[in-house]
Design a protein around this motif. Structure first.
Motif, mmCIF file in Angstrom:
data_model
loop_
_atom_site.group_PDB
_atom_site.id
_atom_site.type_symbol
_atom_site.label_atom_id
_atom_site.label_comp_id
_atom_site.label_asym_id
_atom_site.label_seq_id
_atom_site.Cartn_x
_atom_site.Cartn_y
_atom_site.Cartn_z
ATOM 1 N N GLN A 1 9.717 16.232 -5.714
ATOM 2 C CA GLN A 1 8.805 15.345 -4.992
ATOM 3 C C GLN A 1 8.732 13.982 -5.661
ATOM 4 O O GLN A 1 8.738 12.935 -4.990
ATOM 5 N N ALA A 2 8.644 13.979 -6.993
ATOM 6 C CA ALA A 2 8.568 12.711 -7.719
ATOM 7 C C ALA A 2 9.799 11.855 -7.455
ATOM 8 O O ALA A 2 9.696 10.642 -7.238
ATOM 9 N N ARG A 3 10.967 12.452 -7.459
ATOM 10 C CA ARG A 3 12.198 11.693 -7.243
ATOM 11 C C ARG A 3 12.193 11.017 -5.880
ATOM 12 O O ARG A 3 12.551 9.841 -5.748
ATOM 13 N N LEU A 4 11.805 11.763 -4.849
ATOM 14 C CA LEU A 4 11.777 11.195 -3.506
ATOM 15 C C LEU A 4 10.736 10.086 -3.393
ATOM 16 O O LEU A 4 10.981 9.045 -2.763
ATOM 17 N N ARG B 1 11.405 6.076 -2.661
ATOM 18 C CA ARG B 1 10.760 5.340 -1.582
ATOM 19 C C ARG B 1 10.021 4.131 -2.123
ATOM 20 O O ARG B 1 10.024 3.053 -1.508
ATOM 21 N N CYS B 2 9.374 4.291 -3.266
ATOM 22 C CA CYS B 2 8.661 3.178 -3.878
ATOM 23 C C CYS B 2 9.614 2.015 -4.151
ATOM 24 O O CYS B 2 9.311 0.854 -3.851
ATOM 25 N N GLU C 1 0.826 -1.203 0.000
ATOM 26 C CA GLU C 1 0.000 0.000 0.000
ATOM 27 C C GLU C 1 0.863 1.256 0.000
ATOM 28 O O GLU C 1 0.541 2.239 -0.668
ATOM 29 N N LEU C 2 1.954 1.217 0.741
ATOM 30 C CA LEU C 2 2.873 2.359 0.779
ATOM 31 C C LEU C 2 3.482 2.598 -0.596
ATOM 32 O O LEU C 2 3.555 3.738 -1.064
ATOM 33 N N ALA C 3 3.902 1.523 -1.255
ATOM 34 C CA ALA C 3 4.493 1.653 -2.584
ATOM 35 C C ALA C 3 3.484 2.208 -3.580
ATOM 36 O O ALA C 3 3.815 3.068 -4.408
ATOM 37 N N ALA C 4 2.241 1.733 -3.508
ATOM 38 C CA ALA C 4 1.209 2.204 -4.433
ATOM 39 C C ALA C 4 0.934 3.694 -4.226
ATOM 40 O O ALA C 4 0.754 4.441 -5.200
ATOM 41 N N CYS C 5 0.912 4.130 -2.975
ATOM 42 C CA CYS C 5 0.694 5.545 -2.683
ATOM 43 C C CYS C 5 1.828 6.389 -3.241
ATOM 44 O O CYS C 5 1.590 7.411 -3.897
ATOM 45 N N CYS C 6 3.056 5.973 -2.990
ATOM 46 C CA CYS C 6 4.218 6.729 -3.472
ATOM 47 C C CYS C 6 4.256 6.768 -4.992
ATOM 48 O O CYS C 6 4.584 7.804 -5.588
#
Length: 277
Positions: free
Chosen positions: A91-94, A98-99, A46-51
């Motif tokens: 923001q996209a890079r970070l 994380r993803c 879920e964290l990966a999908a959000c990121c």
């Protein structure tokens, strides 16, 4: 019309310093000292999908903003739009980084940005639409930044320390993005007959895509309150939000415009996949 900051009341609570160019010139690492371990109780998938979704929104929006370079009404606006795009790119890079840490692939940010096809992107459709005229782009930026700001304010309290840090940094940037767009909506809406006509048309064109944002994260009342305040100051009519259409960019169902955008964005990286710069 007064040229004062008619929008400043929307920014109350976000006055801690000048964060306009946080990624454009500051280069402060928002993740310095933040643990990258996934906390207990946080679902990595879920964290990966959000990121991934939020990273895709930012990347695609940044690309559309970059297309205003050499085309904006004034040089000052070119610089402003480019720097807003740089904020979103940061923001996209970070988020992509994380993803890659939590989805089990260990992919780097370039893999997400340059080596996925349109069907693999999870950005909302509003972000991928062609720029249209300046009024349409300002209407879109207002909606996207208001929605993203509301979302990031919530995510700043995320149980994941990395996502929380990215969101906290993003809140400062997005507050300015929203202010910039709102001021232009007011300036154009309360300007000449032609600028008013175009600004109203821009809002009319954007609103059919707003329901997808609310489905992706329910910040509807917060965003609509912002839009009401801005359109009232601009003497414009706020169109109703229609029912959500079938399909969603979050599910990989995009307009035909995303593939063309990605072809431009990814062309150099795909032509020279081993290159570094």
């Amino acid at each position: 019309m007064s040229d004062d900051h008619v929008y400043l009341s929307l920014a109350e609570g976000h006055e801690d310093g000048d964060a306009r160019w946080a990624f454009g010139t500051g280069f402060e690492d928002p993740l310095y000292g933040v643990s990258t371990a996934v906390p207990e109780g946080v679902d990595p998938a879920e964290l990966a999908a959000c990121c991934l979704a939020l990273g895709d929104d930012a990347l695609v929006t940044a690309q559309r903003l970059a297309e205003w370079t050499t085309r904006a009404p004034e040089l000052e606006e070119e610089v402003a739009l480019a720097n807003i795009g740089l904020d979103l790119l940061g923001q996209a890079r970070l988020l992509y980084a994380r993803c890659g840490q939590v989805d089990g692939t260990e992919r780097g940010e370039d893999a997400y940005a340059y080596f996925r096809d349109a069907d693999d992107f999870r950005s909302v459709r509003l972000a991928e639409l062609p720029n249209g005229d300046f009024a349409f782009s300002m209407a879109r930026l207002l909606v996207l930044s208001a929605w993203r700001l509301a979302h990031f304010e919530r995510l700043a309290a995320s149980a994941d320390p990395v996502l929380a840090a990215v969101a906290a940094k993003g809140v400062k940037e997005l507050t300015y993005h929203r202010q910039y767009a709102a001021e232009w909506v007011v300036r154009l809406g309360d300007g000449t007959a032609e600028s008013r006509r175009r600004m109203q048309a821009g809002l009319d064109q954007v609103m059919p895509y707003v329901s997808e944002l609310f489905a992706a994260y329910d910040a509807g009342e917060t965003v609509l309150a912002v839009l009401r305040q801005v359109t009232e100051a601009a003497t414009l009519s706020l169109p109703a939000v229609p029912e959500a259409a079938a399909g969603s960019g979050r599910e990989g169902e995009h307009t035909e415009h995303l593939a063309a955008l990605l072809a431009d964005l990814q062309s150099v990286a795909r032509a020279h996949p081993e290159a570094t710069w």
